[in-house]
Structure formats: structure tokens, C-alpha cells
Enzyme design. Structure first.
Site, PDB file in Angstrom:
ATOM      1  CB  SER A  70      96.890 -10.797  53.631  1.00  0.00           C
ATOM      2  OG  SER A  70      97.454 -10.913  52.355  1.00  0.00           O
ATOM      3  CG  HIS A 115      96.112 -15.992  52.927  1.00  0.00           C
ATOM      4  ND1 HIS A 115      95.119 -15.200  52.388  1.00  0.00           N
ATOM      5  CD2 HIS A 115      97.189 -15.177  53.053  1.00  0.00           C
ATOM      6  CE1 HIS A 115      95.574 -13.970  52.183  1.00  0.00           C
ATOM      7  NE2 HIS A 115      96.840 -13.925  52.591  1.00  0.00           N
ATOM      8  CG  ASP A 139      91.751 -15.913  51.978  1.00  0.00           C
ATOM      9  OD1 ASP A 139      92.247 -16.565  52.931  1.00  0.00           O
ATOM     10  OD2 ASP A 139      92.390 -15.052  51.356  1.00  0.00           O
TER      11      ASP A 139
END
Length: 474
Positions: free
Chosen positions: A319, A206, A236
Site C-alpha cells: 500500500s 490508511h 486514501d
């Protein structure tokens, strides 16, 4: 003239200047002539001891030549005459006295300083000197190399134990990067870490999804462009690569199977674009089923993670960053956080101590496949699940997509004996509560791994063995 007291009145030829009054009372004797003898001082100026000059001597001389009439002693006794003293306020003039009687009263002597003036002057001088001295002292203190120093600990050894947070950060920071991504409609920031000397970097899908430009910044501040190697939305995960960079410091990969609840961990990332941010915490839980994404609405962007839960603060921008153990080995990839419910009026943004990381064992396998082929494979059992089922466990649907069978003919599930309507309640003895958890438990393994499934059929439980198949990821 003989040494006798003259009591006769002054001779008639002697008179005072006109306009002056004789203040001598009747009966006061005239001065004795013998006191008028001049005594010449050593300077030879003709002044006598009383300060009189020679004119007084000339005036006294005729008094010896003219005899005065004798006055009977009983008429004017000397004691009675001198007893008549002048009032204290009168000043008598006696030209023959040893000291002149006239005294000019000019008040207090003003020629010198009074005591209070001296004291005031001294105090003022002291204050002025003190002020000047203080000012000069301040200037000297500012300009002097000697300055005030407060007590402080001496410089100690800057080294840290390898298993301390500082030691872990020092080891890992050179291999952590910050990603700045520009897309067609938006831009964002994320984190990644170096996998090998060839420049491959692992991050979240993402972070780089729909990226047009990817810039990688190292801990030294050097920035280079990167290219996308491959990505997978189901896990992901994504891999990008930089070229022409020397001295890359790949991070060591650990084993997520060794992680236990309570183990200390360190997270490194760029929360809110604050690069090289280090936070610390513990492993709060393992095998936590987490789903993320789903913004597209068709389920193509949903990721299923059998996650490591940590209370190390993780925020947007973390992230893709590494979660490290006490040996500075990567045990997870920070990917998601749990915030308060959207309809909660007291919802808190950012980290609330519920962070989730993809286990490195899963990340390693996916990264290897992405580097090798540009895509990743997913382990499957070849069945379609009823995602609307609200009971305990994961129910196999009656029908598949587009009217196809819910159990793929010849697939892993069909070979294991799974039938439509079966409810799978356990995987390798671990209970599952829904369809998402079943997918997460399966994807935590590699294609070809054997699993034991507990199935509820017609009110009876039975155990089935299945070997996981493979499907291409998105």
C-alpha cells in the site's frame, strides 16, 4: 686292477656297521674297485667327482691286494645279475656310485614363493597402492587451486533495456521507501515514494492513520524518522516528509489519462515487510469504481477511487507504493486488493490478481494540496444521495441530513436544475449504477471542472450541465 667287471661276492673282511641290514640280494655284484679312484678337485680338499672323500679311496685299496676267487662266468653271468632290479620303492646304497642314491623327501620346495602367493601379494599391493593414490589425489584435489568446473555462460553485459522490468526497477528503486509506523495500539508496514528533493513522500492514508512514530527506510538500508504533513481519508492519500537526507531520487510522474488496458506495469513495495519487492503485470481495467475502508462505521474513513485495475501481485505492505509504466513513470498509487468473500470457505488470503491503484492524476492534485495546506479539497455537486436506493443509477434523496434539503440551495446541483427524487444515470456519457459510483466519478475530477449529467425524472431522461464545487476533505 684291470678294467674288468668284478662279479665276485664282497670279501669277508668287509662288513657294514652293526645294526644295519644288508639289503643287497644274492647275486648282485660288488662295485668295481676302479670306480673308487679318487679324483682331487681343484680346491685340493681330497674329494672326488662323486663327492666322496679320501676315506673311500683307502677302503677300496685292500680290494686290489687280496685276490678274490674266480667264479665261472657261466654260473653268474653279468647280464643276469644286473637284470635283478630292486623294486621302485627301494632305495639302494651304492658307496661307489657317481651319485648317492639316498634322497631325503622333504616334499615341495618351500624356500620360494608359490605362484598364487605371488599373485595374491601383487593384487594386494596394487589395491593398497590404488587406495593410497586415490586418497592422496582427493586431498590434492581439495587443496589444489584447480577444481572441477561445470559449463557456464560467460559474464554478459549487466545493463538492461530501460523499458524492461529490470530496467524499470533499476530506475525506480532508489526513489521507493518502506514505512514502519507505530501507533497507540498497533503498528504496521507500508510503502511510499519520493515526490521532490525537499523530502516529501506520498503514501496511503490508511498506512499512517493514527501514527505516533513514522520511520522511513530507503533502498540503501538507511533509515530516518519522518513527520506527517497531511492526509485525506476520502482519497486514501497522505504525505510525510524526511529531513536532512541527501541524494534523494524523486520518481517521475506519468499521466493516468494515457493508460490503456493491456499496458505493462510494474509494482514496487514491501509486501509483508519484504522491502524492495518488484512484481509485474498489466493494466486489467481503467475507471474501476472502488470503495475501501468504512471500518469506523460512520463513513468518515471510506475512500472512493476511480481506480486502475492490475494483475501485478499486490499484498499487505504494498500500500502506497508506485505503479509504474514502461518508461518508469508513476501512473498509480497501489492502494487496495480484492480478496475472496469473507464467508467463502475457500477464501485465499493475499493477492489473487485483483489489485487497484489510485490514478496518479488524482494523486498528484491531492498531494499538491496536502503539501500546500495540509488538507485536500473534494469536488461536489451539492446534493444528498439516497444510499439505500437499489435501482439503476444514483437517486437524489428527498431529505438531507438533519432534515435539511437534499439539494443545497445555491450549490452546483441547484444551479444545474437538479431536484429531489431525480435519478442520475450517466456522467459525461458513462453509466453509473449506484451512489458510490457517482461519487467516484465526480471525485475523479477537480473542483471547477464542468460535467454533463443525464437525469431520469418522471420517466423521462434529460441532460443537465454542472460545474463542480469544492468541499474540504477530512
Amino acid at each position: 686292477m684291470a678294467d674288468r667287471q668284478q662279479t665276485e661276492p664282497a670279501p669277508l673282511w668287509w662288513s657294514r656297521p652293526e645294526g644295519t641290514a644288508d639289503s643287497r640280494h644274492d647275486g648282485v655284484p660288488a662295485p668295481r674297485p676302479e670306480t673308487a679312484d679318487a679324483v682331487v678337485d681343484g680346491d685340493g680338499d681330497g674329494k672326488d667327482e662323486g663327492g666322496r672323500n679320501g676315506a673311500a679311496e683307502q677302503a677300496a685299496a685292500p680290494a686290489e691286494e687280496t685276490p678274490a676267487e674266480e667264479t665261472p662266468a657261466e654260473e653268474t653271468p653279468a647280464q643276469e645279475t644286473f637284470a635283478q632290479e630292486a623294486p621302485a620303492h627301494e632305495v639302494r646304497y651304492d658307496p661307489w656310485g657317481e651319485q648317492p642314491l639316498q634322497v631325503v623327501d622333504r616334499g615341495r620346495d618351500r624356500r620360494g614363493f608359490r605362484l598364487w602367493q605371488v599373485a595374491a601379494l601383487a593384487a594386494g599391493t596394487a589395491l593398497l597402492a590404488g587406495g593410497i593414490g586415490g586418497y592422496v589425489g582427493v586431498l590434492a584435489g581439495r587443496q589444489s587451486s584447480t577444481r572441477l568446473e561445470l559449463p557456464q555462460a560467460a559474464v554478459a553485459d549487466k545493463g538492461r533495456a530501460p523499458d524492461s522490468v529490470a530496467g524499470i526497477a533499476a530506475t525506480a528503486l532508489p526513489g521507493v521507501v518502506t514505512l514502519h509506523v507505530r501507533g497507540a495500539k498497533s503498528s504496521g508496514t507500508g510503502t511510499g515514494f519520493v515526490l521532490d528533493p525537499q523530502g516529501h513522500i506520498l503514501t496511503n492514508n490508511h498506512v499512517v492513520a493514527d501514527a505516533k512514530e513514522i520511520a522511513v527506510t530507503f533502498s540503501t538500508g538507511e533509515s530516518v524518522t519522518a513527520e506527517l504533513v497531511g492526509r485525506d481519508s476520502g482519497y486514501d492519500l497522505a504525505v510525510v516528509k524526511v529531513s536532512g537526507v541527501r541524494g534523494l531520487r524523486p520518481l517521475s510522474l506519468g499521466n493516468s489519462e494515457n493508460v490503456k488496458v493491456g499496458d505493462p506495469v510494474v509494482a514496487i513495495g514491501a509486501p509483508f515487510d519484504l522491502s524492495n519487492t518488484v512484481t509485474a503485470g498489466i493494466i486489467s481495467a481503467t475507471g474501476r469504481p472502488v470503495t475501501a475502508g468504512g471500518d469506523k462505521g460512520d463513513g468518515s474513513d471510506i475512500s472512493y477511487v476511480d481506480a486502475l485495475q492490475t494483475d501485478a501481485p499486490i499484498n499487505p505492505g504494498n500500500s502506497g507504493g508506485p505503479l509504474l509504466d514502461a518508461r518508469a513513470h508513476v501512473v498509480g498509487i497501489n492502494s487496495a486488493i480484492r480478496g475472496a468473500d469473507k464467508d467463502d470457505p475457500d477464501r485465499q488470503g493475499g493477492s489473487i490478481g485483483l489489485g487497484f491503484a489510485i490514478p496518479i492524476n488524482q494523486g498528484k492534485r491531492v498531494a499538491e494540496e496536502l503539501i500546500a495546506t495540509g488538507h485536500a479539497t473534494h469536488p461536489v455537486i451539492g446534493v444528498t444521495l439516497d444510499m439505500d436506493y437499489t435501482g439503476d443509477g444514483a437517486r437524489v434523496g428527498d431529505k438531507g441530513e438533519d432534515g435539511k434539503p437534499s439539494v443545497t440551495a445555491g450549490g452546483p446541483g441547484a444551479r444545474a436544475g437538479i431536484k429531489p427524487g431525480d435519478v442520475i444515470t450517466k456522467v459525461d456519457g458513462q453509466r453509473v449504477r449506484g451512489g458510490d459510483e457517482l461519487i467516484i466519478k465526480i471525485r475523479a475530477h477537480r473542483p471547477g471542472d464542468p460535467l454533463t449529467l443525464t437525469v431520469l425524472r418522471d420517466g423521462r431522461e434529460r441532460t443537465l450541465g454542472v460545474v463542480l464545487g469544492s468541499a474540504n476533505g477530512s
